[in-house]
Design a protein around this motif. Sequence first.
Motif, PDB file in Angstrom:
ATOM      1  N   VAL A  68       6.741 -12.038  -7.779  1.00  0.00           N
ATOM      2  CA  VAL A  68       5.973 -10.953  -7.162  1.00  0.00           C
ATOM      3  C   VAL A  68       5.417 -10.036  -8.248  1.00  0.00           C
ATOM      4  O   VAL A  68       4.283  -9.550  -8.151  1.00  0.00           O
TER       5      VAL A  68
ATOM      6  N   PHE B 175       1.380  -9.025  -8.826  1.00  0.00           N
ATOM      7  CA  PHE B 175       1.073  -7.602  -8.714  1.00  0.00           C
ATOM      8  C   PHE B 175       0.151  -7.136  -9.840  1.00  0.00           C
ATOM      9  O   PHE B 175      -0.677  -6.235  -9.663  1.00  0.00           O
TER      10      PHE B 175
ATOM     11  N   ASN C   8      -4.691 -14.286  -4.183  1.00  0.00           N
ATOM     12  CA  ASN C   8      -3.434 -14.115  -3.453  1.00  0.00           C
ATOM     13  C   ASN C   8      -3.315 -15.092  -2.292  1.00  0.00           C
ATOM     14  O   ASN C   8      -2.243 -15.656  -2.055  1.00  0.00           O
TER      15      ASN C   8
ATOM     16  N   ILE D  29       3.863 -14.397   1.158  1.00  0.00           N
ATOM     17  CA  ILE D  29       3.221 -13.174   0.694  1.00  0.00           C
ATOM     18  C   ILE D  29       3.149 -12.111   1.794  1.00  0.00           C
ATOM     19  O   ILE D  29       2.473 -11.097   1.622  1.00  0.00           O
TER      20      ILE D  29
ATOM     21  N   TRP E 148       4.292  -8.652   0.523  1.00  0.00           N
ATOM     22  CA  TRP E 148       3.811  -8.179  -0.772  1.00  0.00           C
ATOM     23  C   TRP E 148       3.000  -6.913  -0.554  1.00  0.00           C
ATOM     24  O   TRP E 148       1.936  -6.939   0.075  1.00  0.00           O
ATOM     25  N   ARG E 149       3.469  -5.790  -1.080  1.00  0.00           N
ATOM     26  CA  ARG E 149       2.805  -4.511  -0.863  1.00  0.00           C
ATOM     27  C   ARG E 149       1.380  -4.510  -1.386  1.00  0.00           C
ATOM     28  O   ARG E 149       0.481  -3.950  -0.763  1.00  0.00           O
ATOM     29  N   HIS E 150       1.179  -5.130  -2.559  1.00  0.00           N
ATOM     30  CA  HIS E 150      -0.172  -5.109  -3.131  1.00  0.00           C
ATOM     31  C   HIS E 150      -1.139  -5.956  -2.319  1.00  0.00           C
ATOM     32  O   HIS E 150      -2.348  -5.734  -2.352  1.00  0.00           O
TER      33      HIS E 150
END
Length: 423
Positions: free
Chosen positions: A167, A171, A371, A380, A383-385
């Motif tokens: 991750v 990022f 991504n 994913i 995944w914050r991003h």
Amino acid sequence: MSAISHELPQAAVNAKLIALISSSAVVVGILLSGFVISEPAPYEIYMAGLIAIWALFGLRISRAAMPLLVLLVTMNIGGMISMTQMADLAFTPLYLSVSLFLAFSAVFFASVTATRPGLYPLIFNAYVVSAVATSLLGIAGYFHAFPGAEMFTKYDRAAGAFQDPNVFGPFLVLPGIYLLYLILTGSISRMPLLAVPLLIITLGIFFSFSRGAWGMFAVSAVLLTGCLFLQSASGKFRLRVVIMTIAALSLLTIAIIVILQLPGVSEMFSSRAHLEQSYDTARLGRFARYGIGFQMAMERPFGIGPLVFGKMFGEDTHDIWLKMLMDYGWLGFVSFLTLVVWTMVAGFRILLRDRPWQPYLLCAYVAFIGNIGLGTFIDIDHWRHMYLLLGLVWGAIALEYRHQLLLRPAFPGLSAITSIPAQ
């Protein structure tokens, strides 16, 4: 008149102060996104409060961004339905709460950038600062630069302030792509200043030893270069892009050759550079589980419940499409697929238009494509991003929608009449 003259400057000062505070609040959230060692991370706690406060004081969702909200909420409803298939809920409610929060974070970023496009440069610059900081931690951890630095590694790979190097690496891609964009399009005098943070971020990606992050960064960089080449009709600019790309590739190659001479780096690189690992091709390895999972999806349209697949097979799905089918059911799968296709098509239509926010859309779009491609081999959905990328792209979509509305005449019929030539 004197009262009014005194009120107006004060109102203007208050407006400026509110804008400064709100912008700073968003910047702090982006800075926190690079530090997710434990959950719930400071990012979740902070952003949940920020979104709630902003909603109370007038968070406006553009009509053009409504599909983002509807599809993400529908996806999470699929997860809630899937949860009903579980005998033991365990931590599933918390998992789905995080999923829903991340969905709202995407809508939040789309909404604030659509109403205030001036936030784009602040968000991207804060992201670069966060990425450089967590990259330095990951690099320091990999080389055991100070006592306790190993906490920033996992599996002998740089993880920065993240729980997982797989991750951490992805990022870093968006800020790396943004810096590459600035180098390719900016003045030559600024290149040394931009090259230093780009080098740090690139090293962070390299020492994560994430095959997905390597591929994602390479693909996103190629897409960025191709888009810049197509966007400009200037032969001089195109020649510059080609020369700068060749120079960047040459420097990167030299840097990798030098880095590979360091003890232990060559062995890890050789191990991770293979397209297939033992855990991919084993009897119940990643690829075998794909087939089993998709067969289960045909029999269980509501899914089997969030995180249940990992408990059954000892490993997670490692595929976002299978993840959707298992954890969010067919409803979640169709919603996510629709969102991805819609984002790609709507973003592509406006990708090369000359707008103040176009550079940020371009960088976010190519990173989003990277991504999604990587999602074929890893989960994913948390995944914050990834949700930040969705918000940045949909913010630009909403801005373009508003821009087109402003270009339309107030009275279309009058426009048609005035266009009739005189007899």
